[in-house]
Enzyme design. Structure first.
Site, PDB file in Angstrom:
ATOM      1  CE  LYS A  58      -7.462   2.150   2.451  1.00  0.00           C
ATOM      2  NZ  LYS A  58      -7.177   0.941   3.240  1.00  0.00           N
ATOM      3  CB  SER A  79      -0.950  -0.042   1.186  1.00  0.00           C
ATOM      4  OG  SER A  79      -1.868   1.001   1.092  1.00  0.00           O
ATOM      5  CG  HIS A  80       0.438   3.635   3.436  1.00  0.00           C
ATOM      6  ND1 HIS A  80      -0.428   2.581   3.641  1.00  0.00           N
ATOM      7  CD2 HIS A  80       1.049   3.861   4.614  1.00  0.00           C
ATOM      8  CE1 HIS A  80      -0.347   2.198   4.901  1.00  0.00           C
ATOM      9  NE2 HIS A  80       0.547   2.958   5.520  1.00  0.00           N
ATOM     10  CG  ASP A  92      -6.281   0.903  -0.742  1.00  0.00           C
ATOM     11  OD1 ASP A  92      -5.322   1.713  -0.730  1.00  0.00           O
ATOM     12  OD2 ASP A  92      -6.315  -0.126  -0.052  1.00  0.00           O
ATOM     13  NE  ARG A  93      -3.758   4.234   3.118  1.00  0.00           N
ATOM     14  CZ  ARG A  93      -3.181   4.410   4.295  1.00  0.00           C
ATOM     15  NH1 ARG A  93      -2.707   5.597   4.624  1.00  0.00           N
ATOM     16  NH2 ARG A  93      -3.061   3.420   5.151  1.00  0.00           N
ATOM     17  CG  ASP A  99      -3.091  -0.515  -2.222  1.00  0.00           C
ATOM     18  OD1 ASP A  99      -2.891   0.625  -1.779  1.00  0.00           O
ATOM     19  OD2 ASP A  99      -3.773  -1.362  -1.616  1.00  0.00           O
ATOM     20  CG  ASP A 123      -2.854   3.930  -1.354  1.00  0.00           C
ATOM     21  OD1 ASP A 123      -3.630   3.814  -2.318  1.00  0.00           O
ATOM     22  OD2 ASP A 123      -2.810   3.094  -0.417  1.00  0.00           O
TER      23      ASP A 123
HETATM   24  C1  VG1 Z   1      -3.485   1.755   8.349  1.00  0.00           C
HETATM   25  C2  VG1 Z   1      -4.669   2.677   8.541  1.00  0.00           C
HETATM   26  C3  VG1 Z   1      -5.966   1.908   8.343  1.00  0.00           C
HETATM   27  C4  VG1 Z   1      -5.960   1.244   6.958  1.00  0.00           C
HETATM   28  C5  VG1 Z   1      -4.721   0.391   6.814  1.00  0.00           C
HETATM   29  C6  VG1 Z   1      -4.591  -0.207   5.421  1.00  0.00           C
HETATM   30  O1  VG1 Z   1      -3.517   0.728   9.318  1.00  0.00           O
HETATM   31  O2  VG1 Z   1      -4.641   3.275   9.795  1.00  0.00           O
HETATM   32  O3  VG1 Z   1      -7.051   2.785   8.480  1.00  0.00           O
HETATM   33  O4  VG1 Z   1      -7.103   0.443   6.778  1.00  0.00           O
HETATM   34  O5  VG1 Z   1      -3.546   1.171   7.054  1.00  0.00           O
HETATM   35  O6  VG1 Z   1      -4.606   0.784   4.448  1.00  0.00           O
HETATM   36  P1  VG1 Z   1      -2.639   0.767  10.677  1.00  0.00           P
HETATM   37  O7  VG1 Z   1      -2.904  -0.531  11.351  1.00  0.00           O
HETATM   38  O8  VG1 Z   1      -1.220   0.972  10.238  1.00  0.00           O
HETATM   39  O9  VG1 Z   1      -3.132   1.951  11.443  1.00  0.00           O
HETATM   40  V1  VG1 Z   1      -3.766   0.527   3.014  1.00  0.00           V
HETATM   41  O10 VG1 Z   1      -4.123   1.741   2.003  1.00  0.00           O
HETATM   42  O11 VG1 Z   1      -2.323   0.203   3.632  1.00  0.00           O
HETATM   43  O12 VG1 Z   1      -4.335  -1.008   2.415  1.00  0.00           O
HETATM   44 CO    CO Z   2      -3.596   1.290   0.129  1.00  0.00          CO
END
Ligand code: VG1
Ligand code: CO
Length: 544
Positions: free
Chosen positions: A377, A113-114, A282-283, A280, A278
């Site tokens: 998302k 992801s990010h 989804d953000r 992937d 981001d």
């Molecule tokens: C973080 C965010 C959470 C989100 C998750 C995955 O998790 O706070 O809201 O769903 O990333 O997003 P954490 O446990 O680090 O707080 V993504 O865009 O990484 O799939």
């Molecule tokens: Co993501």
């Protein structure tokens, strides 16, 4: 082609976190590491023989190698077909869309992801079930359990599949279908939003937008949707070529990491609308000219304006937000006479509510917004939703947000992250809070009095499953809140997240800097949790 059975031993660190298994690339490159986890996924599933699996990733370093391994393991385990994105690319929302559209058994998404990518960056893998959503906890628990008793995995000995050429080929008895990664998703977007009105807005000669794909997966999607289908000028999408290391940056759409976009939108002669997504896809981050929309406000505003958008014109059945997300959407739900559900952090908790049609829109404070159109998302969906609202209302982003605050009041909101804290220190911080909880009720901090304090526990209203210890909440009698939790997506040390929120009904007080408006709460958070002393850090690593 021969199926090889390879002896292996369990790795003790394969417990999926908030969103799949995330580790350094170098960890995934260890012999058998990825294979063990993939075999554990397959072993935890039932009835997949002959069925279809979707596979794709965000294009980060190690994506292609991982896909080749997964294809050969899927063939060895008896899947009938794998649909894989061309060049190995599929955004998380596009994967969810494809699983649903073609009724596949499930899907595997390769992404961290990010988190940054590249040889020294992060890699990740997550499994999505047949509704298109992230595997719920009972499935991730089963995957972890399999990983702990694994002693071999199966893989087909075969040459690599050409991921660049569209069309079908075979791996032993399994069909590999390389699919266009954008088409199905773009069609779904066209079915939800008024593309004609958005096209008029984007081509009217004065409205300007800038979309920053941060060299991550949405590049291909954004060029296609905004520039080709909606006619926006060719330079609308910046950083639109997916790169294996995201150009060295954090593909995280917030004010800190999407700084190029922020400079453009807060600079001279700024465009009217800015957005970023981001790694992937989804953000999303939404900006107006010289204006930032918090993700919690964004969810509330989409909900309040949903009737203006074709895909949602018949209204919402409910809203769902993660617990640390601000309570701005609750106010809209109350006005609409619908329920607002509060779930633990992570999209996997929304799936049941969406399947049961209890919620139409969902969101998290972490720049995630989505709806029942898929079970993830969806970054570009949120951007299109905003564009549709802007096209109908013909007002600026700032005007729309400020009117919203006038109607509902403003929920000042901020998240402070302390990254790479030594795990024992972070655990001590949370444990201390847990022990302090019972004595906090009624306590006075300056003018603020504690109304309640608990460790959030969630009972899924559909299947009754219980998720405990999801974050320490401290609520005050004036409605403000502080939430503490540890991240479940980091790969180095621990990340302490502190979520701060206060409510201001008076429009005359809606123009403060959130850090000032929340100043008291920030001080109280430190007093209660001893953040600076325990982390040894003077200030947060990232403030959003
Ligand atoms: C973080 C965010 C959470 C989100 C998750 C995955 O998790 O706070 O809201 O769903 O990333 O997003 P954490 O446990 O680090 O707080 V993504 O865009 O990484 O799939
Ligand atoms: Co993501």
């Amino acid at each position: 082609m021969a199926i090889k059975t390879v002896p292996t031993q369990p790795f003790n660190d394969q417990k999926p976190g908030t969103s799949g298994l995330r580790k350094k690339v170098t960890v995934f490159q260890k012999p058998h590491y990825l294979e063990n986890f993939v075999q554990s996924i397959f072993d935890s599933l039932q009835g997949y023989k002959g069925q279809t699996l979707v596979v794709g990733g965000d294009g980060r370093y190690y994506n292609r190698q991982a896909i080749q391994i997964i294809l050969k393991m899927a063939a060895a385990s008896g899947f009938g077909r794998v649909m894989v994105g061309q060049f190995g690319i599929l955004s998380t929302p596009a994967t969810s869309c494809i699983i649903r559209k073609y009724n596949t058994f499930g899907g595997i998404i390769l992404s961290a992801s990010h988190n940054p990518g590249g040889p020294d960056g992060d890699f990740g893998i997550k499994y999505n079930i047949s509704n298109g959503g992230p595997a719920p906890e009972k499935v991730t628990d089963a995957i972890y359990a399999s990983s702990q008793s694994l002693n071999s995995y199966k893989i087909l000995e075969a040459p690599d599949v050409d991921l660049d050429k569209l069309g079908e080929s075979k791996l032993d008895n399994m069909v590999v279908e390389v699919i266009d990664c954008v088409a199905d998703y773009a069609e779904l977007m066209e079915s939800l939003f008024d593309f004609n009105s958005i096209r008029k807005l984007l081509t009217n000669g004065h409205f300007r937008m800038c979309m920053d794909s941060l060299h991550a997966v949405t590049g291909s999607y954004a060029h296609n949707i905004f520039e080709e289908r909606l006619g926006a000028p060719k330079n609308t999408v910046i950083n639109g070529t997916p790169l294996e290391d995201f150009g060295g940056g954090h593909p995280d759409p917030n004010l800190v990491y999407a700084h190029q976009l922020v400079e453009i939108l807060f600079g001279e002669n700024a465009p009217d609308f800015g957005a970023a997504s981001d790694g992937d896809g989804d953000r999303n981050m939404i900006l107006g000219r010289h204006f930032f929309v918090t993700p919690s406000d964004s969810l509330a505003i989409l909900a309040a304006n949903a009737k203006l958008v074709p895909g949602y014109s018949s209204g919402l059945t409910g809203i769902a937000r993660s617990m640390p997300t601000s309570q701005a959407p609750d106010r809209v739900a109350a006005q609409l006479g619908i329920e607002c559900y509060e779930t633990p952090t992570g999209w996997k908790f929304f799936g049941n509510l969406l399947d049961a049609d209890k919620a139409t829109l969902c969101g998290e404070e972490s720049f995630g917004t989505g709806s029942n159109h898929i079970r993830e998302k969806d970054g570009l969906w949120a951007v299109l939703f905003w564009l549709n609202i802007l096209a109908v209302r013909q007002q600026s982003v700032e005007e729309i947000v400020k009117e919203h605050w006038q109607t509902y009041g403003r929920n000042y909101y901020s998240r402070h992250d302390y990254e790479e804290v030594a795990s024992d220190r972070a655990n001590t911080l949370i444990e201390n809070l847990r022990s302090a909880m019972p004595s906090l009720k009624g306590k006075q901090f300056g003018s603020s009095q504690v109304e309640y304090s608990d460790d959030f526990s969630y009972t899924d209203p559909i299947d009754g499953s219980i998720s405990q210890k999801q974050g320490v909440r401290i609520g005050f009698t004036d409605g403000s809140r502080i939430v503490f939790r540890l991240s479940g997506t980091g790969t180095q040390g621990a990340t302490v997240r502190i979520y701060l929120e206060s409510y201001e009904p008076d429009p005359a007080k809606h123009n403060l800097d959130p850090q000032d408006a929340l100043g008291n709460l920030i001080a109280i958070a430190d007093e209660i949790a001893q953040i600076h002393t325990l982390t040894g850090m003077e200030k947060p690593t990232v403030i959003t």
